[in-house]
Design a protein around this motif. Sequence first.
Motif: not given
Length: 83
Positions: A12, A30, A34-36, A54
């Motif tokens: 983050d 993140a 908002f994570d992948h 990311c």
Amino acid sequence: MAATGIPHFCNDLGVPVVEVGAHEFMCIGATPPFDHPHIFLDMGDDHEIVCSYCSTLYRLNPALKSSEAKPEGCVWQERPVAA
């Protein structure tokens, strides 16, 4: 660390390098929401690995425990779901 015992790290903070104490871990990008997709990364005999989602560069720091990271804000711990 997540319930599986595998350390989970995030970025983050947007730092270019996250130092970790584990050769095997999950990158979540993140913090949720908002994570992948949570990606399992294994450095093997290397000391660095880049997350393919990311582009965070993770670097092994043997002075850290497997569940620790520098900066400290890059460690993600799953929060228990309220009942």
